[in-house]
Motif scaffolding. Structure first.
Motif, PDB file in Angstrom:
ATOM      1  N   THR A 197       0.811  -1.228   0.000  1.00 58.34           N
ATOM      2  CA  THR A 197       0.000   0.000   0.000  1.00 58.34           C
ATOM      3  C   THR A 197       0.844   1.280   0.000  1.00 58.34           C
ATOM      4  OG1 THR A 197      -0.157   0.112   2.408  1.00 58.34           O
ATOM      5  CG2 THR A 197      -1.844  -1.172   1.292  1.00 58.34           C
ATOM      6  N   ARG A 199       4.571   3.276  -1.553  1.00 57.86           N
ATOM      7  CA  ARG A 199       5.806   3.236  -2.343  1.00 57.86           C
ATOM      8  C   ARG A 199       6.937   3.653  -1.417  1.00 57.86           C
ATOM      9  NH1 ARG A 199       2.612   4.996  -6.870  1.00 57.86           N
ATOM     10  NH2 ARG A 199       2.595   3.279  -8.379  1.00 57.86           N
ATOM     11  N   ARG A 215       4.566  -5.298  -9.605  1.00 58.77           N
ATOM     12  CA  ARG A 215       3.791  -4.684 -10.703  1.00 58.77           C
ATOM     13  C   ARG A 215       4.618  -4.606 -11.987  1.00 58.77           C
ATOM     14  NH1 ARG A 215       2.710  -0.458  -6.659  1.00 58.77           N
ATOM     15  NH2 ARG A 215       0.660  -0.761  -5.745  1.00 58.77           N
TER      16      ARG A 215
HETATM   17  P1  5GP Z   1      -1.112   5.089  -7.794  1.00 53.85           P
HETATM   18  O1  5GP Z   1      -2.329   5.951  -7.802  1.00 53.85           O
HETATM   19  O2  5GP Z   1       0.134   5.834  -8.172  1.00 53.85           O
HETATM   20  O3  5GP Z   1      -1.303   3.801  -8.542  1.00 53.85           O
HETATM   21  O4  5GP Z   1      -0.917   4.632  -6.263  1.00 53.85           O
HETATM   22  C1  5GP Z   1      -0.560   5.555  -5.256  1.00 53.85           C
HETATM   23  C2  5GP Z   1      -0.229   4.796  -3.958  1.00 53.85           C
HETATM   24  O5  5GP Z   1      -1.402   4.232  -3.414  1.00 53.85           O
HETATM   25  C3  5GP Z   1       0.743   3.625  -4.142  1.00 53.85           C
HETATM   26  O6  5GP Z   1       1.564   3.561  -2.988  1.00 53.85           O
HETATM   27  C4  5GP Z   1      -0.149   2.407  -4.223  1.00 53.85           C
HETATM   28  O7  5GP Z   1       0.499   1.266  -3.688  1.00 53.85           O
HETATM   29  C5  5GP Z   1      -1.336   2.823  -3.357  1.00 53.85           C
HETATM   30  N1  5GP Z   1      -2.603   2.323  -3.898  1.00 53.85           N
HETATM   31  C6  5GP Z   1      -3.445   2.966  -4.737  1.00 53.85           C
HETATM   32  N2  5GP Z   1      -4.527   2.214  -5.024  1.00 53.85           N
HETATM   33  C7  5GP Z   1      -4.360   1.064  -4.359  1.00 53.85           C
HETATM   34  C8  5GP Z   1      -5.150  -0.135  -4.244  1.00 53.85           C
HETATM   35  O8  5GP Z   1      -6.249  -0.270  -4.808  1.00 53.85           O
HETATM   36  N3  5GP Z   1      -4.618  -1.125  -3.482  1.00 53.85           N
HETATM   37  C9  5GP Z   1      -3.412  -0.998  -2.839  1.00 53.85           C
HETATM   38  N4  5GP Z   1      -2.944  -2.020  -2.108  1.00 53.85           N
HETATM   39  N5  5GP Z   1      -2.673   0.124  -2.896  1.00 53.85           N
HETATM   40  C10 5GP Z   1      -3.135   1.134  -3.650  1.00 53.85           C
END
Ligand code: 5GP
Length: 234
Positions: A197, A199, A215
């Motif tokens: 959850t 980065r 990923r």
């Molecule tokens: P992004 O929007 O760049 O894909 O994600 C932003 C941050 O939120 C990242 O750290 C990502 O791991 C977390 N994140 C966003 N959506 C989800 C989700 O549906 N599940 C999980 N586990 N993490 C999410």
């Protein structure tokens, strides 16, 4: 408290009832998904790392005044949590541009944001967790104004606490996702905080130390999850 019937199975966790109506048992799985379930796999002992890491971080946050659902670690993969009703929101907190923000705004990954960015998404797999703003939240009655205010204040405070904590352990907190739930009328932090959850980049080398290794097929996925846990435990 004994584990009773399963209430729910998600992508990364199972939730069980216990004899205590106010508490659930959460079991963390090794299953991994990405890109809204399009990519599926498994990360050996991810469930153990995420269970222990979430427990450690939620305890730290509680000690610093953030109300959380965490109650007690009970085994490698299981913990007791308060029986919250999860709000249908994902709260994303960003310190450095990466992932969907870098893509959306045409930013190079690694650009430090001048201010912390808070985003809300509607938690709905079928819709791909679309980004929403406060107006959508009130119009859809996902949460009240007081609840959204409480969520914003807590999310920024959690960011401050986690940034400092991870840096002490040699990690940069790039961005992360939080979920909140209602317990006895109060909004409290729920779900998990883990490499699934967040980065997290190595503070010296910027090596990716999180789910982006899965990923983006970067290799060393299991070893990296173990390394993050051992750093924060050390
Ligand atoms: P992004 O929007 O760049 O894909 O994600 C932003 C941050 O939120 C990242 O750290 C990502 O791991 C977390 N994140 C966003 N959506 C989800 C989700 O549906 N599940 C999980 N586990 N993490 C999410």
């Amino acid at each position: 408290m004994n584990k009773l019937e399963q209430l729910y199975e998600g992508k990364a966790k199972k939730v069980f009832k216990t004899e205590e109506p106010d508490y659930y048992l959460v079991e963390y799985k090794d299953d991994a998904t990405a890109f809204n379930g399009e990519k599926k796999g498994s990360i050996l002992d991810k469930g153990v790392v995420n269970n222990k890491m979430s427990a450690l971080l939620f305890q730290m946050l509680e000690e610093k005044g953030i109300p959380t659902h965490f109650e007690k670690l009970i085994s490698d993969r299981e913990q007791y949590v308060k029986a919250v009703k999860i709000l249908p929101l994902e709260v994303i907190v960003r310190n450095i541009a990466a992932g969907s923000l870098a893509k959306r705004l045409g930013l190079e990954e690694g650009v430090v944001m001048k201010e912390t960015v808070l985003e809300f998404c509607y938690k709905d797999d079928a819709l791909g967790d679309p980004m929403i703003n406060d107006y959508h939240i009130y119009a859809m009655e996902f949460a009240t104004k007081e609840q959204v205010e409480a969520i914003k204040v807590m999310s920024l405070k959690i960011n401050e606490l986690l940034l400092a904590f991870f840096l002490e352990h040699g990690l940069k907190l790039v961005d992360f996702k939080l979920e909140f739930g209602l317990f006895k009328g109060q909004v409290i932090l729920a779900d998990e905080i883990s490499p699934d959850t967040c980065r997290l980049w190595d503070a010296e080398t910027n090596k990716k130390m999180d789910k982006d290794r899965f990923r983006r097929d970067l290799g060393d996925v299991e070893q990296t999850y173990q390394e993050v846990l051992s750093r924060i435990q050390g």
